[in-house]
Scaffold this active site. Structure first.
Site, PDB file in Angstrom:
ATOM      1  N   ASP A 119      -9.879  20.517  32.359  1.00 34.18           N
ATOM      2  CA  ASP A 119      -9.987  21.963  32.458  1.00 34.18           C
ATOM      3  C   ASP A 119     -10.643  22.470  31.172  1.00 34.18           C
ATOM      4  OD1 ASP A 119      -7.754  24.373  34.046  1.00 34.18           O
ATOM      5  OD2 ASP A 119      -9.745  24.628  33.165  1.00 34.18           O
ATOM      6  N   GLU A 127      -4.901  33.845  35.864  1.00 33.19           N
ATOM      7  CA  GLU A 127      -4.204  32.855  35.028  1.00 33.19           C
ATOM      8  C   GLU A 127      -3.011  33.465  34.304  1.00 33.19           C
ATOM      9  OE1 GLU A 127      -8.459  30.789  34.019  1.00 33.19           O
ATOM     10  OE2 GLU A 127      -6.682  29.813  33.231  1.00 33.19           O
TER      11      GLU A 127
END
Ligand code: GLC
Length: 617
Positions: free
Chosen positions: A308, A502
């Site tokens: 990521d 997020e």
């Protein structure tokens, strides 16, 4: 081609970028003493992919191989550096777009980057990655579909496959060939800021919806690479803490969080992205057992694993990354590292690690084999440039119609005292911050990373939809409900959450509506007319105490640009058929609350009403 071409001897190659951006790499082949220029085998699309990969790997230097494993963000690298460092992939992080932000300028940007990659010694095309998590959502004018939680409510894998294919076409128009989607996370605590990126709280739902991978990867010339993310257990962290720690037994990890990845691998997903989260205290970005032994060996995943964004920085809990973290991540089985800005340092550290024997050449070659195999399979060596023939599909009528169908199918009717469906001749008052706002109804990952309120991209607001679906109705709009009186047949309050993405969306405290929304609803109720509440949110909200005063409640989730789909259900053009993909709490203290845990929810997983006169299937 003479047979000896396949048994060529000379390794000398020269690459020339010809007019259309195609690369012809000439192998000076000695064949029976004669030098015969001809395309190097890896450039020959008639050969098997594994033979092309073998030939190309054979020609690559260590620097070529390190470049293929490096993924900078577009803002931190020049075209010259892409060529010089043989960069294998570039990404747009959330909201990172060319100016102007149009499909055409995306295609121009992509083609420029691709030409830079093709100008490298071996002419290896790059892949360009974006988060097209609900349509090609960073491009202004693209079709924005419902976020995954709404698609989970449809229980319709075929519809989701169609959405994948439509998204691929809009991406192909801009050249973008790699989608960091779908998120196949299993959300277990609705406090998590990424709840809306999950198809549901049980593994069966994301597993069922891996059809979106087929849609993306089997779209003919428009096919793009899909990514199952985030491996493993991102939706199971303590308290729903984004990037937190998933403290469960291996048995539970395998039973709850692994099945959607097994399904994705079975469908041939091209890449898997590693989660920021940890499992029982060990960061996933260094989890050799789960990545190499379980994902690659046990599940048989043959695509490539990508980290990521700055994910390797978090391995030791300190800012930035060290050579040890680079070695730990690559040795754990990560094949490409998303290292947006410090990509030179990454290349240097990985080169040092290889020279020091801390990372083997076998691991480097395995990573390159995986990456190059996908590039060949995608047809990038044959068709490296944007396919502008798809530009007309971007935000086109067909895709918007599909999106509207998906919006309608995702609506979940939670309560109805008879006020729904609304009548075409009704006098209706519409209110709420999310009633007339494309940004609010689209949520995060829309044009920008976090999304934002306002007319951020063309589309149909829920209010627009109401007006178009019921032209004979008398519709009045008052954002906070001011102006309503008892003369109305019904009031519709469209309220919910402001956009987020997020960890910005993690909610550790109250999970209810904000004070402004509650005031609006009360103003409508005080007028003495029936009130329909439409929740535009990325998750269930804590509304039990207020529910008795509402005559109807619809979970609209985050519908995207086609708000007409909400109106279709409100006026009965389409029966509500959606069913809860997540358990709806009675109050926030119940979180985590999931099917089968013995707690008493307000609405159970799978709940969903329809209209009496329309029996859903
Ligand atoms: C983000 C997300 C991931 C996304 C990546 C690239 O931090 O965790 O889902 O694909 O970075 O934008």
């Amino acid at each position: 081609m003479p047979s000896c071409m396949h048994g060529f001897f000379g390794k000398a190659t020269r690459s020339r970028v010809v007019g259309c951006g195609m690369v012809v790499v000439l192998a000076l082949v000695t064949c029976g003493g004669r030098v015969e220029p001809g395309p190097a085998p890896y450039m020959d699309s008639r050969l098997a992919v594994e033979d092309r990969v073998d030939d190309l790997l054979d020609r690559m230097s260590l620097d070529d191989k390190l470049g293929q494993m490096t993924q900078p963000e577009r803002r931190y690298i020049t075209l010259q550096e892409i060529t010089r460092y043989r960069i294998g992939s570039v990404l747009s992080s959330g909201g990172s777009a060319p100016t102007p932000n149009t499909a055409k300028s995306w295609a121009d940007m992509y083609d420029g980057l691709q030409r830079a990659a093709l100008a490298g010694p071996l002419g290896i095309p790059l892949m360009y990655g974006v988060d097209a998590v609900h349509g090609h959502n960073t491009v202004v004018g693209a079709t924005v579909f419902p976020h995954n939680i709404g698609l989970g409510a449809t229980r319709d894998p075929r519809l989701v496959r169609e959405i994948g294919a439509a998204t691929a076409k809009e991406m192909a128009a801009t050249g973008v060939d790699w989608n960091f989607a779908p998120c196949v996370c299993v959300v277990r605590n609705d406090r998590w800021g990424r709840t809306y990126e999950s198809f549901g709280e049980v593994p069966e739902l994301p597993s069922m919806m891996t059809t979106v991978i087929d849609g993306m990867q089997d779209a003919g010339p428009a096919s793009v690479l899909a990514t199952a993310k985030h491996y493993l257990g991102d939706g199971g962290t303590e308290g729903g803490d984004d990037r937190g720690d998933t403290r469960v037994s291996e048995k539970e990890l395998r039973a709850v969080h692994l099945p959607p990845f097994r399904a994705a691998v079975k469908r041939g997903v091209g890449s898997v992205m590693i989660s920021y989260s940890s499992w029982n205290g060990l960061k996933m970005h260094r989890h050799r057992y789960l990545i190499r032994d379980v994902l690659k060996r046990e599940l048989g995943f043959t695509g490539f694993v990508v980290s990521d964004y700055n994910g390797i920085d978090q391995i030791d809990g300190q800012p930035g990354f060290t050579k040890d973290e680079v070695s730990a991540a690559v040795n754990a089985g990560i094949d490409m590292v998303m290292v947006p800005a410090k990509w030179r340092r990454f290349i240097d550290y990985l080169r040092d690690a290889v020279k020091a024997g801390e990372v083997s050449m076998a691991r480097i070659d395995d990573a390159n084999r995986r990456i190059l195999t996908k590039k060949f399979q995608l047809g990038l060596f044959e068709r490296p440039m944007a396919d502008r023939s798809y530009l007309t599909t971007v935000g086109g009528a067909a895709h918007r119609k599909l999106a509207r169908r998906a919006v309608a199918a995702s609506q979940v009717l939670l309560k109805n005292d008879g006020v729904l469906p609304l009548d075409d001749e009704d006098k209706i008052f519409v209110a709420g911050d999310s009633a007339n706002d494309i940004g609010m109804q689209s949520g995060g990952w829309t044009i920008t990373w976090q999304g934002k309120a306002g007319p951020i991209t063309p589309g149909t607001t829920i209010l627009d939809g109401i007006r178009k679906v019921a032209p004979s109705a008398s519709i009045t709009y008052g954002k906070d409900g001011t102006g309503i009186d008892g003369s109305y047949d019904a009031a519709v309050a469209v309220v919910g959450e402001r956009p987020y993405a997020e960890y910005h969306g993690d909610r550790t405290g109250d999970l209810g509506l904000d004070a402004g929304d509650l005031r609006t609803i009360d103003r409508l109720r005080d007028a003495g007319v029936p009130v329909v509440v439409v929740l535009v949110s990325g998750r269930p909200l804590d509304i039990a105490e207020r529910l008795p005063g509402w005559d109807a409640l619809v979970a609209a989730w985050l519908p995207g640009t086609e708000g007409g789909g909400v109106a279709d259900v409100l006026f009965g053009r389409t029966a509500p058929t959606g069913r809860l993909p997540v358990t709806w709490m009675r109050d926030g203290d119940q979180q985590p609350i999931n099917r089968g845990d013995g707690k008493r929810p307000l609405f159970p997983f799978g709940h969903g009403l329809t209209y009496r006169w329309l029996r859903s299937g």
